[in-house]
Design a protein around this motif. Sequence first.
Motif, short mmCIF file in Angstrom:
data_model
loop_
_atom_site.label_atom_id
_atom_site.label_comp_id
_atom_site.label_asym_id
_atom_site.label_seq_id
_atom_site.Cartn_x
_atom_site.Cartn_y
_atom_site.Cartn_z
N ALA A 160 37.48 -3.71 10.85
CA ALA A 160 36.62 -3.93 12.02
C ALA A 160 37.06 -3.08 13.21
CB ALA A 160 36.60 -5.41 12.39
N GLY A 161 37.47 -1.84 12.92
CA GLY A 161 37.84 -0.90 13.96
C GLY A 161 39.22 -1.12 14.54
N ARG A 162 39.99 -2.06 13.98
CA ARG A 162 41.32 -2.37 14.52
C ARG A 162 42.39 -2.14 13.45
NH1 ARG A 162 44.54 -7.07 14.87
NH2 ARG A 162 42.98 -8.24 13.66
N THR A 163 43.48 -1.52 13.84
CA THR A 163 44.59 -1.32 12.92
C THR A 163 45.26 -2.66 12.65
OG1 THR A 163 44.98 0.95 13.65
CG2 THR A 163 46.82 -0.18 12.57
N VAL A 164 45.30 -3.06 11.38
CA VAL A 164 45.86 -4.36 11.02
C VAL A 164 47.14 -4.22 10.20
CG1 VAL A 164 43.70 -5.64 11.19
CG2 VAL A 164 44.28 -4.47 9.05
N LEU A 165 47.49 -3.01 9.84
CA LEU A 165 48.75 -2.75 9.13
C LEU A 165 49.14 -1.31 9.40
CD1 LEU A 165 49.65 -3.81 5.50
CD2 LEU A 165 50.17 -1.51 6.30
N ASP A 166 50.39 -1.11 9.74
CA ASP A 166 50.89 0.24 10.03
C ASP A 166 52.38 0.25 9.70
OD1 ASP A 166 51.73 2.68 11.05
OD2 ASP A 166 50.64 2.49 12.94
N THR A 167 52.75 0.84 8.57
CA THR A 167 54.13 0.77 8.12
C THR A 167 54.49 1.94 7.22
OG1 THR A 167 55.75 -0.62 6.96
CG2 THR A 167 53.50 -0.64 6.12
N ASP A 168 55.76 2.31 7.23
CA ASP A 168 56.25 3.26 6.22
C ASP A 168 57.31 2.59 5.33
OD1 ASP A 168 58.38 3.16 7.97
OD2 ASP A 168 58.28 5.28 8.52
N ASP A 169 57.36 1.26 5.39
CA ASP A 169 58.22 0.48 4.49
C ASP A 169 57.34 -0.01 3.35
OD1 ASP A 169 60.06 -1.08 3.21
OD2 ASP A 169 60.57 -2.32 4.95
N VAL A 170 57.18 0.85 2.36
CA VAL A 170 56.22 0.62 1.28
C VAL A 170 56.92 0.80 -0.05
CG1 VAL A 170 54.00 1.32 0.29
CG2 VAL A 170 54.39 1.55 2.76
N VAL A 171 56.57 -0.03 -1.01
CA VAL A 171 57.00 0.16 -2.39
C VAL A 171 55.75 0.45 -3.21
CG1 VAL A 171 57.94 -0.99 -4.46
CG2 VAL A 171 59.05 -1.28 -2.22
N MET A 172 55.84 1.48 -4.07
CA MET A 172 54.73 1.79 -4.96
C MET A 172 55.03 1.22 -6.34
SD MET A 172 52.71 5.35 -5.50
CE MET A 172 51.67 4.98 -4.06
N VAL A 173 54.05 0.52 -6.92
CA VAL A 173 54.27 -0.19 -8.18
C VAL A 173 53.28 0.29 -9.24
CG1 VAL A 173 54.43 -2.45 -9.28
CG2 VAL A 173 55.04 -2.21 -6.86
N HIS A 174 53.84 0.71 -10.38
CA HIS A 174 53.06 1.15 -11.54
C HIS A 174 53.14 0.04 -12.59
CE1 HIS A 174 53.12 5.49 -10.20
NE2 HIS A 174 54.19 5.05 -9.59
N ARG A 175 52.02 -0.64 -12.85
CA ARG A 175 51.97 -1.74 -13.83
C ARG A 175 50.88 -1.45 -14.84
NH1 ARG A 175 50.50 -6.69 -10.22
NH2 ARG A 175 49.29 -5.08 -9.18
N ARG A 176 51.21 -1.54 -16.11
CA ARG A 176 50.21 -1.31 -17.15
C ARG A 176 49.08 -2.32 -16.99
NH1 ARG A 176 52.54 -1.13 -23.04
NH2 ARG A 176 53.52 0.73 -22.11
N GLY A 177 47.84 -1.80 -17.07
CA GLY A 177 46.68 -2.68 -16.95
C GLY A 177 46.27 -2.99 -15.53
N HIS A 178 46.95 -2.38 -14.55
CA HIS A 178 46.63 -2.61 -13.14
C HIS A 178 46.48 -1.27 -12.43
CE1 HIS A 178 47.60 -6.97 -13.04
NE2 HIS A 178 48.43 -6.64 -14.01
N PRO A 179 45.65 -1.22 -11.39
CA PRO A 179 45.62 0.01 -10.59
C PRO A 179 46.95 0.22 -9.88
CG PRO A 179 44.38 -1.73 -9.51
CD PRO A 179 44.75 -2.25 -10.87
#
Length: 227
Positions: free
Chosen positions: A41-60
């Motif tokens: 809705a035009g507002r930033t609701v999350l802003d972070t560089d503390d991210v984990v990327m997860v690769h799971r079979r059968g999931h995006p």
Amino acid sequence: MTLTAGRGPLSADPAGWFVPPLPDGAVYAEPHRRRVVAVRAGRTVLDTDDVVMVHRRGHPLSYAFRSSAVGDLPATPAAEAPGYVYVPWDAVDTWFEEGRELVHYPPNPYHRVDCRPADRALRVSVGGTVLVDTTHTVVVFETALPPVLYVDPAQVRVDVLHPSATTSYCNYKGWATYWSAVVDGAVVDDVAWSYAQPLAESASLAGCFSFDPARADVVAELPLNSP
């Protein structure tokens, strides 16, 4: 595209093998030090560089965020990354990673697109009419996918191709336009696609065509063991 899709190493049909074999259900998670921003809705609701990327079979492919970073966004715990949570992709209007707007899913840091000029033969016909017959091609090697040939429009009977309403998006090539062939009054929908303004990593494909072998008669000189 992820490590779990196509013929990726964690997919159900990997191109290669692990020694010793990985256990069923293996998941790969790692810190992903890129700034991720979500807008609703035009507002930033999350802003972070503390991210984990997860690769799971059968999931995006999935981002997991520190639970303290997601505010009132809907979230579920990430079992593979204690202290982190998953946020549904459709919980916000727009996602960005380091300034690039994302569509459908996060880009995979292990995905690569190699576009190589080649002398591999390509012949394409529709309804007996030859659209392409050339050895001046571009072979595209894309992680976990079979190689594909593209061809410059100068080598194509573009007079029988007309843009259709179909489009698609690739995180590594950009927005594709699809083309229908009209031969002797008969229409074959979405027989080809092209990228008018590809992303930087695929810039050499600008304007080139590739053809769907399920919709046209395609004879392509592809690398050994390719479909």
